[in-house]
Design a protein around this motif. Structure first.
Motif, PDB file in Angstrom:
ATOM      1  N   TYR A  84     -40.078   1.781 -60.455  1.00  0.00           N
ATOM      2  CA  TYR A  84     -39.645   2.389 -61.713  1.00  0.00           C
ATOM      3  C   TYR A  84     -40.709   2.273 -62.798  1.00  0.00           C
ATOM      4  O   TYR A  84     -40.971   3.237 -63.524  1.00  0.00           O
ATOM      5  N   ILE A 106     -33.041  10.705 -59.379  1.00  0.00           N
ATOM      6  CA  ILE A 106     -32.717  10.536 -57.963  1.00  0.00           C
ATOM      7  C   ILE A 106     -31.417  11.263 -57.680  1.00  0.00           C
ATOM      8  O   ILE A 106     -30.691  11.659 -58.608  1.00  0.00           O
ATOM      9  N   LEU A 145     -34.696  17.547 -55.275  1.00  0.00           N
ATOM     10  CA  LEU A 145     -34.114  16.442 -54.514  1.00  0.00           C
ATOM     11  C   LEU A 145     -33.401  16.934 -53.258  1.00  0.00           C
ATOM     12  O   LEU A 145     -33.484  16.321 -52.196  1.00  0.00           O
ATOM     13  N   ALA A 216     -37.011  10.898 -54.801  1.00  0.00           N
ATOM     14  CA  ALA A 216     -36.970  11.089 -56.252  1.00  0.00           C
ATOM     15  C   ALA A 216     -37.573  12.447 -56.569  1.00  0.00           C
ATOM     16  O   ALA A 216     -38.061  13.157 -55.681  1.00  0.00           O
TER      17      ALA A 216
END
Length: 254
Positions: A84, A106, A145, A216
């Motif tokens: 992150y 995500i 995604l 992601a």
């Protein structure tokens, strides 16, 4: 063997999830409608969550909203995720290069969950925030995604799901979504125009781990009224970010 959930704990978590989606607060009566528990048991759950600051009761109102401890627990998910902090830096860099708002998200079920947002200094403000859920079929980042799914997996995911429109431009046809996802797989680029927010366009790219799985995506959002806007630099920034993020995933072995 199927594992059964603890009934009271499941109800407590469902209450939290429901209230988290209601920014104006929720009455106790409304909370009772989402559980199959006696009113007294629901009251005990709600009171316990208030005592532990996972819920907050609005003064002078019989309404509840999310408490501070929810933020602390949720923030711990991000602070303990080594990927992150890297992604956050890269998202900020994309936003500054493009002078537009960028998102990092995500997939969770049928929804995109934004893990980070970095605003530009443009006057147009996009109604999104870290932690917000938005239907994946209505966003470029969601389509990026979903590109990790095969056609059969996509059909299975959406077979009993109603693709509700967020605007008059939102895709509501699974065939159309599948066709767009096929194009995303080919080009590694997803697009959206006013499908989730009026006057906003978006470009996104998927991020793959070392196994080739999409884990992601990152996007740039910009105003639709700038018809003359050259988006080529946005694509350059996004693909640079994609390479950096995928290299970071290799180094972290995630």
């Amino acid at each position: 063997m199927e594992q059964k959930n603890h009934r009271l704990l499941q109800c407590a978590l469902e209450i939290l999830q429901y209230i988290a989606k209601q920014p104006k607060g929720v009455s106790f009566k409304e909370i009772c409608t989402i559980t199959d528990l006696p009113k007294s048991s629901t009251h005990n759950l709600v009171q316990t969550m208030c005592n532990m600051n996972f819920l907050q009761k609005k003064e002078n109102y019989n309404e509840y909203r999310i408490g501070l401890n929810c933020f602390e627990v949720g923030n711990a998910y991000l602070s303990t995720n080594p990927f992150y902090s890297t992604a956050k830096e890269i998202v900020e860099n994309v936003s500054m290069r493009c002078n537009q708002t960028s998102h990092f998200g995500i997939l969770n079920g049928h929804d995109t969950v934004y893990l980070y947002k970095f605003d530009s200094n443009q006057p147009l403000r996009i109604a999104s925030h870290t932690g917000k859920r938005i239907p994946a079929h209505a966003t470029a980042i969601g389509k990026a995604l979903l590109s990790g799914f095969t056609n059969n997996e996509l059909l299975e995911l959406y077979k009993d799901y109603v693709m509700e429109p967020m605007t008059s431009h939102t895709i509501t046809s699974l065939d159309e979504l599948a066709a767009q996802i096929e194009e995303v797989r080919r080009t590694q680029t997803a697009y959206e125009s006013e499908e989730s927010s009026p006057y906003v366009r978006c470009i996104a790219v998927p991020i793959h781990n070392r196994m080739g799985k999409v884990i992601a995506a990152i996007s740039v959002s910009f105003p639709i009224y700038r018809a003359d806007l050259d988006t080529a630099p946005f694509l350059d920034a996004l693909f640079d970010a994609k390479r950096q993020l995928e290299s970071a995933l290799l180094a972290l072995d995630i």
